[in-house]
Design a protein around this motif. Sequence first.
Motif, PDB file in Angstrom:
ATOM      1  N   ARG A   1       0.815  -1.213   0.000  1.00 26.93           N
ATOM      2  CA  ARG A   1       0.000   0.000   0.000  1.00 26.93           C
ATOM      3  C   ARG A   1       0.856   1.273   0.000  1.00 26.93           C
ATOM      4  O   ARG A   1       0.468   2.282  -0.580  1.00 26.93           O
ATOM      5  N   ILE A   2       1.975   1.235   0.676  1.00 27.02           N
ATOM      6  CA  ILE A   2       2.901   2.367   0.708  1.00 27.02           C
ATOM      7  C   ILE A   2       4.316   1.827   0.562  1.00 27.02           C
ATOM      8  O   ILE A   2       4.559   0.630   0.740  1.00 27.02           O
ATOM      9  N   SER A   3       5.239   2.705   0.218  1.00 28.49           N
ATOM     10  CA  SER A   3       6.630   2.280   0.061  1.00 28.49           C
ATOM     11  C   SER A   3       7.562   3.418   0.475  1.00 28.49           C
ATOM     12  O   SER A   3       7.143   4.581   0.557  1.00 28.49           O
ATOM     13  N   LEU A   4       8.812   3.074   0.707  1.00 28.30           N
ATOM     14  CA  LEU A   4       9.809   4.075   1.081  1.00 28.30           C
ATOM     15  C   LEU A   4       9.991   5.093  -0.038  1.00 28.30           C
ATOM     16  O   LEU A   4      10.128   6.292   0.215  1.00 28.30           O
ATOM     17  N   GLU A   5       9.984   4.629  -1.273  1.00 28.06           N
ATOM     18  CA  GLU A   5      10.178   5.523  -2.419  1.00 28.06           C
ATOM     19  C   GLU A   5       9.113   6.602  -2.472  1.00 28.06           C
ATOM     20  O   GLU A   5       9.424   7.792  -2.605  1.00 28.06           O
ATOM     21  N   THR A   6       7.851   6.195  -2.356  1.00 28.93           N
ATOM     22  CA  THR A   6       6.778   7.192  -2.400  1.00 28.93           C
ATOM     23  C   THR A   6       6.824   8.097  -1.168  1.00 28.93           C
ATOM     24  O   THR A   6       6.471   9.268  -1.243  1.00 28.93           O
ATOM     25  N   GLY A   7       7.263   7.537  -0.038  1.00 29.71           N
ATOM     26  CA  GLY A   7       7.393   8.339   1.170  1.00 29.71           C
ATOM     27  C   GLY A   7       8.394   9.470   0.996  1.00 29.71           C
ATOM     28  O   GLY A   7       8.181  10.591   1.461  1.00 29.71           O
ATOM     29  N   ILE A   8       9.492   9.182   0.298  1.00 31.20           N
ATOM     30  CA  ILE A   8      10.494  10.213   0.013  1.00 31.20           C
ATOM     31  C   ILE A   8       9.909  11.301  -0.880  1.00 31.20           C
ATOM     32  O   ILE A   8      10.111  12.500  -0.648  1.00 31.20           O
ATOM     33  N   TYR A   9       9.146  10.875  -1.881  1.00 34.39           N
ATOM     34  CA  TYR A   9       8.504  11.851  -2.768  1.00 34.39           C
ATOM     35  C   TYR A   9       7.532  12.738  -1.986  1.00 34.39           C
ATOM     36  O   TYR A   9       7.455  13.958  -2.210  1.00 34.39           O
ATOM     37  N   PHE A  10       6.802  12.122  -1.052  1.00 34.36           N
ATOM     38  CA  PHE A  10       5.850  12.892  -0.242  1.00 34.36           C
ATOM     39  C   PHE A  10       6.584  13.913   0.622  1.00 34.36           C
ATOM     40  O   PHE A  10       6.098  15.036   0.819  1.00 34.36           O
ATOM     41  N   GLY A  11       7.735  13.521   1.166  1.00 30.71           N
ATOM     42  CA  GLY A  11       8.507  14.446   1.985  1.00 30.71           C
ATOM     43  C   GLY A  11       8.982  15.643   1.188  1.00 30.71           C
ATOM     44  O   GLY A  11       8.903  16.792   1.646  1.00 30.71           O
ATOM     45  N   ILE A  12       9.468  15.372  -0.019  1.00 27.95           N
ATOM     46  CA  ILE A  12       9.911  16.460  -0.902  1.00 27.95           C
ATOM     47  C   ILE A  12       8.732  17.350  -1.280  1.00 27.95           C
ATOM     48  O   ILE A  12       8.837  18.583  -1.291  1.00 27.95           O
ATOM     49  N   ALA A  13       7.603  16.717  -1.597  1.00 23.78           N
ATOM     50  CA  ALA A  13       6.401  17.473  -1.968  1.00 23.78           C
ATOM     51  C   ALA A  13       5.941  18.366  -0.821  1.00 23.78           C
ATOM     52  O   ALA A  13       5.473  19.488  -1.048  1.00 23.78           O
ATOM     53  N   SER A  14       6.092  17.906   0.414  1.00 21.30           N
ATOM     54  CA  SER A  14       5.688  18.694   1.578  1.00 21.30           C
ATOM     55  C   SER A  14       6.479  19.989   1.655  1.00 21.30           C
ATOM     56  O   SER A  14       5.924  21.065   1.921  1.00 21.30           O
ATOM     57  N   ILE A  15       7.771  19.880   1.414  1.00 19.86           N
ATOM     58  CA  ILE A  15       8.630  21.069   1.425  1.00 19.86           C
ATOM     59  C   ILE A  15       8.241  22.024   0.302  1.00 19.86           C
ATOM     60  O   ILE A  15       8.141  23.244   0.506  1.00 19.86           O
ATOM     61  N   LEU A  16       7.989  21.482  -0.878  1.00 22.98           N
ATOM     62  CA  LEU A  16       7.626  22.319  -2.024  1.00 22.98           C
ATOM     63  C   LEU A  16       6.286  23.016  -1.803  1.00 22.98           C
ATOM     64  O   LEU A  16       6.103  24.170  -2.206  1.00 22.98           O
ATOM     65  N   ILE A  17       5.354  22.322  -1.161  1.00 26.00           N
ATOM     66  CA  ILE A  17       4.038  22.921  -0.893  1.00 26.00           C
ATOM     67  C   ILE A  17       4.172  24.120   0.038  1.00 26.00           C
ATOM     68  O   ILE A  17       3.603  25.196  -0.215  1.00 26.00           O
ATOM     69  N   ILE A  18       4.930  23.941   1.116  1.00 26.26           N
ATOM     70  CA  ILE A  18       5.066  25.005   2.117  1.00 26.26           C
ATOM     71  C   ILE A  18       5.940  26.151   1.623  1.00 26.26           C
ATOM     72  O   ILE A  18       5.604  27.333   1.812  1.00 26.26           O
ATOM     73  N   LYS A  19       7.024  25.838   0.959  1.00 22.78           N
ATOM     74  CA  LYS A  19       8.000  26.871   0.590  1.00 22.78           C
ATOM     75  C   LYS A  19       7.735  27.500  -0.772  1.00 22.78           C
ATOM     76  O   LYS A  19       8.159  28.637  -1.017  1.00 22.78           O
ATOM     77  N   VAL A  20       7.059  26.787  -1.667  1.00 21.79           N
ATOM     78  CA  VAL A  20       6.867  27.291  -3.034  1.00 21.79           C
ATOM     79  C   VAL A  20       5.382  27.427  -3.397  1.00 21.79           C
ATOM     80  O   VAL A  20       4.918  28.505  -3.765  1.00 21.79           O
ATOM     81  N   GLY A  21       4.666  26.318  -3.310  1.00 24.63           N
ATOM     82  CA  GLY A  21       3.286  26.305  -3.771  1.00 24.63           C
ATOM     83  C   GLY A  21       2.355  27.235  -3.023  1.00 24.63           C
ATOM     84  O   GLY A  21       1.661  28.059  -3.634  1.00 24.63           O
ATOM     85  N   ASN A  22       2.315  27.106  -1.704  1.00 29.23           N
ATOM     86  CA  ASN A  22       1.378  27.915  -0.917  1.00 29.23           C
ATOM     87  C   ASN A  22       1.608  29.419  -1.029  1.00 29.23           C
ATOM     88  O   ASN A  22       0.641  30.179  -1.170  1.00 29.23           O
ATOM     89  N   PRO A  23       2.861  29.899  -0.976  1.00 26.85           N
ATOM     90  CA  PRO A  23       3.062  31.344  -1.154  1.00 26.85           C
ATOM     91  C   PRO A  23       2.494  31.870  -2.465  1.00 26.85           C
ATOM     92  O   PRO A  23       1.892  32.948  -2.508  1.00 26.85           O
TER      93      PRO A  23
END
Length: 230
Positions: A109-131
Motif C-alpha cells: 500500500r505504501i513504500s519508502l520511495e513514495t514516502g520520500i517523494y511525499f517528503g519532498i512534496a511537503s517542502i515544495l508545498i510550504i516553501k513554493v506552492g502555498n506562497p
Amino acid sequence: MYYLILTFMIFFIYSVIGYFCEVLGIFVSSGKVNLSRGYLIGPYLPIFGFGSLIITFYLSKYSNDLIALFILGSFFCCLLEYLTSFFLEKIFKLRWWDYSEKKFNLNGRISLETGIYFGIASILIIKVGNPIIFKLFKIISHKLLYIIGVISFIIIFTDFIISTYTICRLNIDSSKLSSLDATKEIRDKVKESLRKHRFFYNRLFKAFPDITKKNYNLAKIKEFSWKKIK
C-alpha cells in the motif's frame, strides 16, 4: 464561508497539480503518456488535495525546519495513502495500487520511495506552492473566487458520483451465478456493462491496468474491450 471556499480551492488546485505530477512521473520513468490517472474522469487526484490540506494546516509551523517538515510530511502522507488504499479495498473490494514490487513496502500500500517523494512534496508545498497560491487569492476578488470555487465543486462532485456509480457496476455477485464454473455468465455480464459504460471502463482500465478483485480477476475484463465486442 470565504475560508471554506479557500480551503476547497487549495484542495482542488493541489488535486490538479498532483494529477499532472503523476502523469509526468510516468512519462519520465516509462516514456509513455498516460492521462488516465485515478478513478475520477477529470484531471485531478483528490488524495493529493487532502494531503496538501494536512500539510498546509498542520505542518506550516515547521516551515523553518525542513528536516522535520520532510519527515512529518512523509509520515502523514504515507498514513493517508495507506488508509485510503485500505478503505477503498474494503468498500469496492478492489486493490487500486500495489507497491509490492518496490523495496521497503508495507502490504503493497505504501513504500519508502513514495514516502520520500511525499517528503519532498511537503517542502515544495510550504516553501513554493502555498506562497504563490495565497498571493493569487489576494489578487482575485471574493466574488470571482466564489464562482470558481462553486463551479469546481460541482464538477468534481458530479465526477465523483458518475465514477463511483460506474465502478460499483463492476461488482459481480458470485452467489447469483448458476454454476461454479460460470465463465460464460461473467463474460456476458461484463460485455453488457461495457456496452453501456464503455467510456468509463476504458478509462478505469488505463488508470489501473493491474486492478484486481476478490471474487474474480478483473484483469480478464480487459479481454472484452469495446473493440472486441461483436
